[in-house]
Design an enzyme around this catalytic site. Structure first.
Site, mmCIF file in Angstrom:
data_model
loop_
_atom_site.group_PDB
_atom_site.id
_atom_site.type_symbol
_atom_site.label_atom_id
_atom_site.label_comp_id
_atom_site.label_asym_id
_atom_site.label_seq_id
_atom_site.Cartn_x
_atom_site.Cartn_y
_atom_site.Cartn_z
ATOM 1 N N HIS A 18 0.822 -1.214 0.000
ATOM 2 C CA HIS A 18 0.000 0.000 0.000
ATOM 3 C C HIS A 18 0.859 1.268 0.000
ATOM 4 O O HIS A 18 0.528 2.250 -0.652
ATOM 5 C CB HIS A 18 -0.905 0.029 1.234
ATOM 6 C CG HIS A 18 -2.197 -0.705 1.049
ATOM 7 N ND1 HIS A 18 -3.412 -0.102 1.162
ATOM 8 C CD2 HIS A 18 -2.446 -2.005 0.755
ATOM 9 C CE1 HIS A 18 -4.371 -0.994 0.953
ATOM 10 N NE2 HIS A 18 -3.810 -2.158 0.702
ATOM 11 N N ASP A 119 -4.083 6.792 2.992
ATOM 12 C CA ASP A 119 -4.506 5.531 2.407
ATOM 13 C C ASP A 119 -6.028 5.401 2.603
ATOM 14 O O ASP A 119 -6.572 5.784 3.655
ATOM 15 C CB ASP A 119 -3.783 4.372 3.094
ATOM 16 C CG ASP A 119 -4.014 3.064 2.369
ATOM 17 O OD1 ASP A 119 -3.112 2.639 1.651
ATOM 18 O OD2 ASP A 119 -5.119 2.479 2.501
ATOM 19 N N GLU A 362 1.006 -4.254 -13.443
ATOM 20 C CA GLU A 362 2.332 -4.220 -14.089
ATOM 21 C C GLU A 362 2.387 -5.223 -15.242
ATOM 22 O O GLU A 362 2.999 -4.972 -16.278
ATOM 23 C CB GLU A 362 3.430 -4.514 -13.045
ATOM 24 C CG GLU A 362 3.606 -3.361 -12.052
ATOM 25 C CD GLU A 362 4.239 -3.786 -10.724
ATOM 26 O OE1 GLU A 362 4.795 -4.894 -10.632
ATOM 27 O OE2 GLU A 362 4.174 -2.973 -9.761
ATOM 28 N N GLY A 377 -7.854 -10.739 0.349
ATOM 29 C CA GLY A 377 -8.157 -9.344 -0.003
ATOM 30 C C GLY A 377 -8.863 -9.261 -1.351
ATOM 31 O O GLY A 377 -9.806 -10.000 -1.629
ATOM 32 N N ASP A 378 -8.364 -8.368 -2.204
ATOM 33 C CA ASP A 378 -8.998 -8.169 -3.514
ATOM 34 C C ASP A 378 -8.540 -9.191 -4.562
ATOM 35 O O ASP A 378 -8.965 -9.132 -5.712
ATOM 36 C CB ASP A 378 -8.723 -6.739 -4.020
ATOM 37 C CG ASP A 378 -7.234 -6.417 -4.080
ATOM 38 O OD1 ASP A 378 -6.426 -7.261 -3.635
ATOM 39 O OD2 ASP A 378 -6.881 -5.332 -4.571
HETATM 40 N N1 UDP Z 1 7.616 -6.641 -6.208
HETATM 41 C C1 UDP Z 1 8.878 -6.450 -6.718
HETATM 42 N N2 UDP Z 1 9.735 -7.500 -6.684
HETATM 43 C C2 UDP Z 1 9.412 -8.716 -6.196
HETATM 44 C C3 UDP Z 1 8.098 -8.902 -5.688
HETATM 45 C C4 UDP Z 1 7.222 -7.843 -5.714
HETATM 46 O O1 UDP Z 1 9.227 -5.365 -7.200
HETATM 47 O O2 UDP Z 1 10.258 -9.609 -6.218
HETATM 48 C C5 UDP Z 1 6.691 -5.495 -6.230
HETATM 49 C C6 UDP Z 1 5.751 -5.595 -7.408
HETATM 50 O O3 UDP Z 1 6.343 -5.024 -8.549
HETATM 51 C C7 UDP Z 1 4.522 -4.849 -6.918
HETATM 52 C C8 UDP Z 1 4.580 -5.061 -5.411
HETATM 53 O O4 UDP Z 1 5.877 -5.508 -5.090
HETATM 54 O O5 UDP Z 1 4.622 -3.474 -7.238
HETATM 55 C C9 UDP Z 1 3.591 -6.089 -4.930
HETATM 56 O O6 UDP Z 1 2.340 -5.483 -4.898
HETATM 57 P P1 UDP Z 1 1.012 -6.283 -5.103
HETATM 58 O O7 UDP Z 1 -0.112 -5.322 -5.001
HETATM 59 O O8 UDP Z 1 1.081 -7.066 -6.343
HETATM 60 O O9 UDP Z 1 1.009 -7.354 -3.942
HETATM 61 P P2 UDP Z 1 1.129 -7.300 -2.341
HETATM 62 O O10 UDP Z 1 2.567 -7.383 -2.022
HETATM 63 O O11 UDP Z 1 0.494 -6.001 -1.861
HETATM 64 O O12 UDP Z 1 0.374 -8.512 -1.918
#
Ligand code: UDP
Length: 462
Positions: A18, A119, A362, A377-378
């Site tokens: 977040h 947030d 991404e 979550g979502d």
């Molecule tokens: N991410 C990254 N490298 C990794 C794993 C995750 O840069 O090896 C980044 C990814 O690009 C994204 C974020 O961490 O921007 C993960 O966000 P996401 O909302 O997908 O998942 P969350 O971690 O909140 O469950």
């Protein structure tokens, strides 16, 4: 007194991914409004990762991090393996921890707060903004459909409890007809008071508290929403600004030189064939159980595919014995990958993802098809959108990784003869173009960002 005219206080939510997109937005705003000062309130642990890790630098001089207490009593340690516990302890310390930190920043800068960006989960912030008599601008990071799910929680719970049908659609919620009850975030799917958590209680007040905001910022492009959802959300809030995907800068810059990537991922990808590699990552929180990690490993070994796996240290220990050694010619495992760059590398042909919103965005922005295994979550709403609404990927059968299930998904996406895979490929490329258009300087996201800057620059409540 001399100095910046505006003092914007930003309350970040230090869990999952977040805080980073909110900081990215803040950096954009701080650069565009040089007569402002942004105080960024977050736990010191999360701020350290955002501001002081080696992969981040170059923050605008008018953005300053401030620590808020994480709620953990001195001398105690919470298990890193139990994020929900840290979350509940943190939320119990709110809002006082943020208020104390804001007071500190006001004293230090000599400037009263002129606007509160927070947030979207931190629903108590509306009251703080009211007390400060400044505009409140929450940023909704997760998937927009989940915002509707929280707004309509009462109705959903009543209908759900009445008919008990997990597979029923959510057509009684505007814009969510494609979603099922079973896709809802766990915080909505609560059967009684005993299941409530501090987070679920907080989010169940979304419909009452969020409309008090002067504007809601969405980590999204309006073009991707069902029109009915946009219309309904627009009817509920004074201003709804879809400013685009906040973990990405679009249009994308050319990839940096591969040897500038300390993880070695880009150099490794340079040595692989175009669209041949499966990239696997479950983000910052999701934790597949040991048997599913074993199933992934077995499927990768059986397929003989090249793979790049971002696997947090605590999970790497759960891999089957000998897997790393046996696959070292075709696979690379890292604890952290420069994911947005990896997905922009031509060698990646598929992303095996937990359906975190930022990861999925991404992937779409880089035109990479997905294999989805949603967790919490979502995620489940996003997984359904990926497979059934946008048609840009597939979900693993029955929502869990099995060796045969993952092998089938890999075949659908990566084998040339697969008609469904070709459709998915076509859809994801088309969606990428929609996003690139929306992200242009005269696109919808730029216009919404400008409107947001106006609200921040004026700094008066409406
Ligand atoms: N991410 C990254 N490298 C990794 C794993 C995750 O840069 O090896 C980044 C990814 O690009 C994204 C974020 O961490 O921007 C993960 O966000 P996401 O909302 O997908 O998942 P969350 O971690 O909140 O469950």
């Amino acid at each position: 007194m001399a100095g910046p005219k505006l003092h914007v206080a930003v309350l970040a939510f230090p869990f999952g991914c977040h805080a980073k997109p909110v900081l990215n937005l803040v950096c954009k705003l701080a650069t565009a409004i040089p007569q402002s000062h942004f105080s960024f309130f977050n736990t010191s642990k999360s701020n350290d990762a955002l501001f002081f890790s080696s992969s981040h630098s170059d923050f605008p001089a008018n953005v300053k991090p401030y620590s808020v207490e994480d709620g953990v009593p001195g001398g105690c340690h919470l298990s890193p393996a139990n994020p929900p516990e840290s979350l509940e302890v943190f939320l119990a310390a709110t809002p006082e921890n943020y208020v104390r930190a804001i007071d500190r920043a006001v004293t230090e800068t000599g400037k009263n707060v002129s606007c509160l960006i927070t947030d979207g989960f931190l629903l108590f912030s509306g009251k703080i903004a009211e007390n400060l008599n400044v505009p409140w601008v929450p940023v909704w990071i997760p998937f927009p459909s989940s915002l509707s799910a929280h707004i309509y929680t009462d109705l959903i719970r009543r209908s759900y409890i009445n008919n008990g049908d997990n597979n029923g659609t959510l057509e009684f919620v505007p814009g969510l007809s494609e979603m099922r009850i079973s896709d809802l975030p766990d915080e909505v799917l609560i059967h009684g008071d005993s299941e409530e958590t501090i987070l679920s209680q907080m989010l169940s007040q979304t419909d009452r508290l969020l409309p008090r905001a002067n504007a809601i910022v969405m980590n999204f492009y309006e073009e991707l929403n069902p029109p009915l959802l946009t219309r309904d959300l627009n009817s509920k809030f004074q201003n709804l600004f879809n400013v685009g995907f906040l973990t990405l800068s679009l249009p994308p810059s050319p990839l940096p030189p591969s040897d500038s990537d300390p993880t070695g991922c880009l150099s490794w990808l340079d040595g692989q064939r175009t669209t041949s590699v499966a990239y696997i990552s479950f983000g910052t929180l999701a934790t597949p159980p040991r048997e599913e990690l074993a199933a992934i490993a077995e499927a990768l070994e059986a397929s003989g595919l090249q793979f790049l796996w971002s696997l947090r240290d605590n999970l790497a220990d759960l891999l089957p014995n000998g897997f790393v050694e046996r696959t070292k010619e075709v696979g690379k495992i890292v604890t952290w990958a420069p994911q947005a760059l990896v997905l922009g590398h031509g060698s990646v042909g598929v992303f095996v993802t937990h359906c975190g919103c930022n990861s999925v965005y991404e992937s779409i922005a880089n035109g990479v098809p997905m294999i989805c295994r949603p967790f919490f979550g979502d995620h489940r709403m996003i997984g359904r959108a990926v497979e059934e609404v946008w048609g840009v990927g597939v979900r693993v059968e029955d929502g869990v990784f099995t060796k045969t299930g993952l092998l089938q998904c890999l075949e659908v996406i990566l084998e040339d003869h697969h008609q469904r895979g070709k459709e998915i490929e076509k859809n994801v490329k088309a969606l990428k173009e929609v996003i690139l258009k929306a992200a242009q300087p005269n696109g919808t996201a730029s216009k919404d960002l400008e409107s947001l800057m106006n609200i921040i620059s004026v700094g008066t409540r409406t």
